[in-house]
Scaffold this motif. Structure first.
Motif, PDB file in Angstrom:
ATOM      1  N   GLU A 164     -17.709   7.065 -62.703  1.00 34.36           N
ATOM      2  CA  GLU A 164     -16.302   7.367 -62.950  1.00 34.36           C
ATOM      3  C   GLU A 164     -15.341   6.563 -62.075  1.00 34.36           C
ATOM      4  O   GLU A 164     -14.149   6.450 -62.392  1.00 34.36           O
ATOM      5  N   LEU A 165     -15.842   6.021 -60.945  1.00 37.37           N
ATOM      6  CA  LEU A 165     -14.970   5.313 -60.007  1.00 37.37           C
ATOM      7  C   LEU A 165     -15.294   3.837 -59.865  1.00 37.37           C
ATOM      8  O   LEU A 165     -14.455   3.030 -59.472  1.00 37.37           O
ATOM      9  N   GLY A 166     -16.540   3.470 -60.129  1.00 42.26           N
ATOM     10  CA  GLY A 166     -16.953   2.092 -59.936  1.00 42.26           C
ATOM     11  C   GLY A 166     -17.844   1.946 -58.703  1.00 42.26           C
ATOM     12  O   GLY A 166     -18.394   2.927 -58.190  1.00 42.26           O
ATOM     13  N   THR A 167     -17.967   0.737 -58.219  1.00 43.45           N
ATOM     14  CA  THR A 167     -18.852   0.433 -57.096  1.00 43.45           C
ATOM     15  C   THR A 167     -18.113   0.578 -55.772  1.00 43.45           C
ATOM     16  O   THR A 167     -17.013   0.039 -55.602  1.00 43.45           O
ATOM     17  N   ILE A 168     -18.735   1.299 -54.856  1.00 42.73           N
ATOM     18  CA  ILE A 168     -18.184   1.444 -53.505  1.00 42.73           C
ATOM     19  C   ILE A 168     -19.090   0.672 -52.552  1.00 42.73           C
ATOM     20  O   ILE A 168     -20.287   0.954 -52.456  1.00 42.73           O
ATOM     21  N   ARG A 169     -18.512  -0.306 -51.874  1.00 40.94           N
ATOM     22  CA  ARG A 169     -19.289  -1.198 -51.005  1.00 40.94           C
ATOM     23  C   ARG A 169     -18.819  -1.038 -49.561  1.00 40.94           C
ATOM     24  O   ARG A 169     -17.618  -0.887 -49.301  1.00 40.94           O
ATOM     25  N   ALA A 170     -19.753  -1.071 -48.628  1.00 47.36           N
ATOM     26  CA  ALA A 170     -19.413  -0.921 -47.220  1.00 47.36           C
ATOM     27  C   ALA A 170     -18.623  -2.130 -46.730  1.00 47.36           C
ATOM     28  O   ALA A 170     -19.013  -3.273 -46.998  1.00 47.36           O
ATOM     29  N   ALA A 171     -17.518  -1.883 -46.021  1.00 40.66           N
ATOM     30  CA  ALA A 171     -16.764  -2.978 -45.418  1.00 40.66           C
ATOM     31  C   ALA A 171     -17.600  -3.671 -44.354  1.00 40.66           C
ATOM     32  O   ALA A 171     -17.501  -4.880 -44.145  1.00 40.66           O
ATOM     33  N   GLU A 172     -18.449  -2.895 -43.690  1.00 44.68           N
ATOM     34  CA  GLU A 172     -19.389  -3.418 -42.697  1.00 44.68           C
ATOM     35  C   GLU A 172     -20.636  -2.550 -42.753  1.00 44.68           C
ATOM     36  O   GLU A 172     -20.528  -1.320 -42.783  1.00 44.68           O
ATOM     37  N   PRO A 173     -21.836  -3.143 -42.805  1.00 45.30           N
ATOM     38  CA  PRO A 173     -23.053  -2.334 -42.897  1.00 45.30           C
ATOM     39  C   PRO A 173     -23.161  -1.365 -41.714  1.00 45.30           C
ATOM     40  O   PRO A 173     -22.886  -1.743 -40.573  1.00 45.30           O
ATOM     41  N   PRO A 174     -23.532  -0.125 -41.977  1.00 39.13           N
ATOM     42  CA  PRO A 174     -23.736   0.808 -40.868  1.00 39.13           C
ATOM     43  C   PRO A 174     -24.966   0.421 -40.049  1.00 39.13           C
ATOM     44  O   PRO A 174     -25.803  -0.371 -40.513  1.00 39.13           O
ATOM     45  N   VAL A 175     -25.058   0.961 -38.848  1.00 43.03           N
ATOM     46  CA  VAL A 175     -26.259   0.781 -38.035  1.00 43.03           C
ATOM     47  C   VAL A 175     -27.284   1.787 -38.546  1.00 43.03           C
ATOM     48  O   VAL A 175     -27.146   2.989 -38.328  1.00 43.03           O
ATOM     49  N   VAL A 176     -28.292   1.309 -39.263  1.00 43.84           N
ATOM     50  CA  VAL A 176     -29.238   2.202 -39.945  1.00 43.84           C
ATOM     51  C   VAL A 176     -30.509   2.374 -39.123  1.00 43.84           C
ATOM     52  O   VAL A 176     -31.172   1.400 -38.771  1.00 43.84           O
ATOM     53  N   ILE A 177     -30.829   3.626 -38.849  1.00 46.05           N
ATOM     54  CA  ILE A 177     -32.085   3.984 -38.188  1.00 46.05           C
ATOM     55  C   ILE A 177     -32.861   4.881 -39.143  1.00 46.05           C
ATOM     56  O   ILE A 177     -32.381   5.944 -39.539  1.00 46.05           O
ATOM     57  N   ILE A 178     -34.058   4.446 -39.531  1.00 48.24           N
ATOM     58  CA  ILE A 178     -34.918   5.227 -40.421  1.00 48.24           C
ATOM     59  C   ILE A 178     -36.125   5.711 -39.619  1.00 48.24           C
ATOM     60  O   ILE A 178     -36.762   4.916 -38.925  1.00 48.24           O
ATOM     61  N   THR A 179     -36.423   7.003 -39.700  1.00 54.36           N
ATOM     62  CA  THR A 179     -37.588   7.518 -38.987  1.00 54.36           C
ATOM     63  C   THR A 179     -38.579   8.116 -39.978  1.00 54.36           C
ATOM     64  O   THR A 179     -38.212   8.591 -41.056  1.00 54.36           O
ATOM     65  N   THR A 180     -39.837   8.081 -39.602  1.00 52.65           N
ATOM     66  CA  THR A 180     -40.894   8.708 -40.383  1.00 52.65           C
ATOM     67  C   THR A 180     -42.005   9.157 -39.449  1.00 52.65           C
ATOM     68  O   THR A 180     -42.311   8.475 -38.460  1.00 52.65           O
ATOM     69  N   ASN A 181     -42.583  10.323 -39.763  1.00 49.60           N
ATOM     70  CA  ASN A 181     -43.707  10.848 -38.983  1.00 49.60           C
ATOM     71  C   ASN A 181     -45.046  10.457 -39.604  1.00 49.60           C
ATOM     72  O   ASN A 181     -46.092  10.953 -39.202  1.00 49.60           O
ATOM     73  N   ARG A 182     -44.990   9.617 -40.637  1.00 48.85           N
ATOM     74  CA  ARG A 182     -46.162   9.058 -41.301  1.00 48.85           C
ATOM     75  C   ARG A 182     -47.028  10.130 -41.968  1.00 48.85           C
ATOM     76  O   ARG A 182     -48.256  10.047 -41.927  1.00 48.85           O
ATOM     77  N   THR A 183     -46.394  11.123 -42.567  1.00 49.13           N
ATOM     78  CA  THR A 183     -47.159  12.085 -43.363  1.00 49.13           C
ATOM     79  C   THR A 183     -47.557  11.459 -44.697  1.00 49.13           C
ATOM     80  O   THR A 183     -48.455  11.943 -45.378  1.00 49.13           O
ATOM     81  N   ARG A 184     -46.869  10.388 -45.080  1.00 47.59           N
ATOM     82  CA  ARG A 184     -47.275   9.547 -46.209  1.00 47.59           C
ATOM     83  C   ARG A 184     -46.785   8.137 -45.938  1.00 47.59           C
ATOM     84  O   ARG A 184     -45.897   7.916 -45.117  1.00 47.59           O
ATOM     85  N   GLU A 185     -47.372   7.186 -46.626  1.00 44.15           N
ATOM     86  CA  GLU A 185     -46.980   5.793 -46.446  1.00 44.15           C
ATOM     87  C   GLU A 185     -45.673   5.492 -47.188  1.00 44.15           C
ATOM     88  O   GLU A 185     -45.473   5.946 -48.317  1.00 44.15           O
ATOM     89  N   ILE A 186     -44.797   4.757 -46.547  1.00 45.76           N
ATOM     90  CA  ILE A 186     -43.565   4.294 -47.171  1.00 45.76           C
ATOM     91  C   ILE A 186     -43.843   2.953 -47.844  1.00 45.76           C
ATOM     92  O   ILE A 186     -44.577   2.111 -47.304  1.00 45.76           O
ATOM     93  N   HIS A 187     -43.239   2.739 -49.013  1.00 50.94           N
ATOM     94  CA  HIS A 187     -43.520   1.522 -49.789  1.00 50.94           C
ATOM     95  C   HIS A 187     -43.138   0.267 -49.008  1.00 50.94           C
ATOM     96  O   HIS A 187     -42.137   0.233 -48.301  1.00 50.94           O
ATOM     97  N   ASP A 188     -43.950  -0.766 -49.183  1.00 49.90           N
ATOM     98  CA  ASP A 188     -43.720  -2.033 -48.478  1.00 49.90           C
ATOM     99  C   ASP A 188     -42.363  -2.642 -48.802  1.00 49.90           C
ATOM    100  O   ASP A 188     -41.764  -3.322 -47.968  1.00 49.90           O
ATOM    101  N   ALA A 189     -41.880  -2.427 -50.017  1.00 47.87           N
ATOM    102  CA  ALA A 189     -40.596  -3.021 -50.413  1.00 47.87           C
ATOM    103  C   ALA A 189     -39.466  -2.544 -49.520  1.00 47.87           C
ATOM    104  O   ALA A 189     -38.560  -3.310 -49.179  1.00 47.87           O
ATOM    105  N   LEU A 190     -39.506  -1.276 -49.125  1.00 46.16           N
ATOM    106  CA  LEU A 190     -38.462  -0.764 -48.230  1.00 46.16           C
ATOM    107  C   LEU A 190     -38.672  -1.282 -46.811  1.00 46.16           C
ATOM    108  O   LEU A 190     -37.713  -1.662 -46.130  1.00 46.16           O
ATOM    109  N   LYS A 191     -39.916  -1.301 -46.370  1.00 46.53           N
ATOM    110  CA  LYS A 191     -40.198  -1.792 -45.017  1.00 46.53           C
ATOM    111  C   LYS A 191     -39.762  -3.244 -44.850  1.00 46.53           C
ATOM    112  O   LYS A 191     -39.323  -3.651 -43.766  1.00 46.53           O
TER     113      LYS A 191
END
Length: 303
Positions: A164-191
């Motif tokens: 309804e609004l269109g594409t919203i793009r970050a003016a500057e990428p946030p500082v992204v921290i991703i955590t996982t306890n490895r209860t399952r494997e995360i796909h290689d494409a994301l890594k």
């Protein structure tokens, strides 16, 4: 707002300013993540300080922290955005009551920013230039692969599309921290979109420094005994090894009890602060706990 560190040494100093005792390997990958503006993927056992890294970054860089706590069944309406349907219905009724008949105008009105509820992902993309937030995606392994695939798209271009609004793009990428306890494997494409670091249990020396910073009121001898005891527990085949968070909690609990050193009765009475599974507690109570304590006392007496 503090400047992004310009060197690994400055990154170490930044973490230290937030009372986070890090090794050089972690400081290096964090420095590169900040400089290259790439997400940092942190993997490791629960309680080793992965989430704390994002909190310290937000505090020391003086940026807002936005947390997406992952869980099974997490969907776009909870993670990205949803419309305030109740408010939209009221607005439509008011427009109709006022005699407005232009359906397209009514639609543009109700699907405008004022009726948009921004969830964590959209909030993280809404930071202004130079004030990008720290975006913590916590325990990603708890979600399903469908959400992981959606997140891959978000992290590729730092944008989301709202029909309804269109594409919203970050003016500057946030500082992204991703955590996982490895209860399952995360796909290689994301890594592949991220820099990676395994956050391990700290050495005895580093864990002792952590306890001294987090529980400064703890007796020095007690802190040393606690750390040595926990380190020996991690060499055992327990169902759930105690993390740094449990070490800090145990030190705080024993300090509240005015203890100056460990003794068998105190260990038995407070072991539930350290271990959270009955089978592990039963094993320690069966005699293993006393043996470990004797070893700790002997090592400190010889030091």
């Amino acid at each position: 707002m503090a400047e992004v560190p310009q060197s690994i040494e400055e990154t170490l100093a930044l973490l230290e300013a937030g009372d986070y005792v890090a090794d050089r390997a972690l400081a290096t990958v964090l420095f590169l993540s900040l400089r290259m503006k790439k997400p940092l993927f942190l993997e490791g056992e629960a309680g080793v300080g992965k989430t704390e890294i994002a909190k310290v970054l937000a505090a020391t860089l003086d940026r807002p922290m936005i947390r997406l706590q992952c869980y099974e069944g997490l969907d776009i309406s909870s993670a990205v955005y949803e419309w305030n349907y109740a408010a939209q219905m009221i607005e439509i009724r008011l427009d109709e009551a006022s005699g407005k008949v232009d359906k397209k105008a009514i639609e543009r009105n109700v699907f405008s920013e004022k009726f948009l509820i921004r969830r964590p992902i959209l909030q993280a993309l809404s930071g202004t230039q130079g004030k990008a937030p720290v975006f913590l995606i916590d325990e990603l392994d708890r979600t399903d692969e469908a959400f992981e695939a959606f997140l891959l798209e978000v992290l590729s271009d730092y944008q989301v599309t709202i029909p309804e609004l269109g594409t919203i793009r970050a003016a500057e990428p946030p500082v992204v921290i991703i955590t996982t306890n490895r209860t399952r494997e995360i796909h290689d494409a994301l890594k592949r979109r991220c820099l990676y670091h395994w956050v391990d249990y700290p050495s005895a020396e580093r864990e002792l420094e952590i306890v001294r910073r987090k529980v400064p009121a703890a007796n020095e001898r007690l802190s040393d005994e606690i750390v040595r005891y926990v380190q020996k527990l991690r060499d055992m085949d327990l169902f759930k090894l105690p993390g740094v968070a449990e070490t800090i909690d145990w030190a705080a609990a024993l300090t509240e009890m005015d203890k100056l050193a460990l003794d068998p009765e105190t260990v038995s009475d407070t072991i539930g602060v350290l271990l959270k599974y009955q089978d592990d507690i039963a094993r320690i109570s069966s005699g293993e706990g006393r043996r470990i304590l004797d070893e700790v006392k002997s090592e400190l007496n010889m030091a």
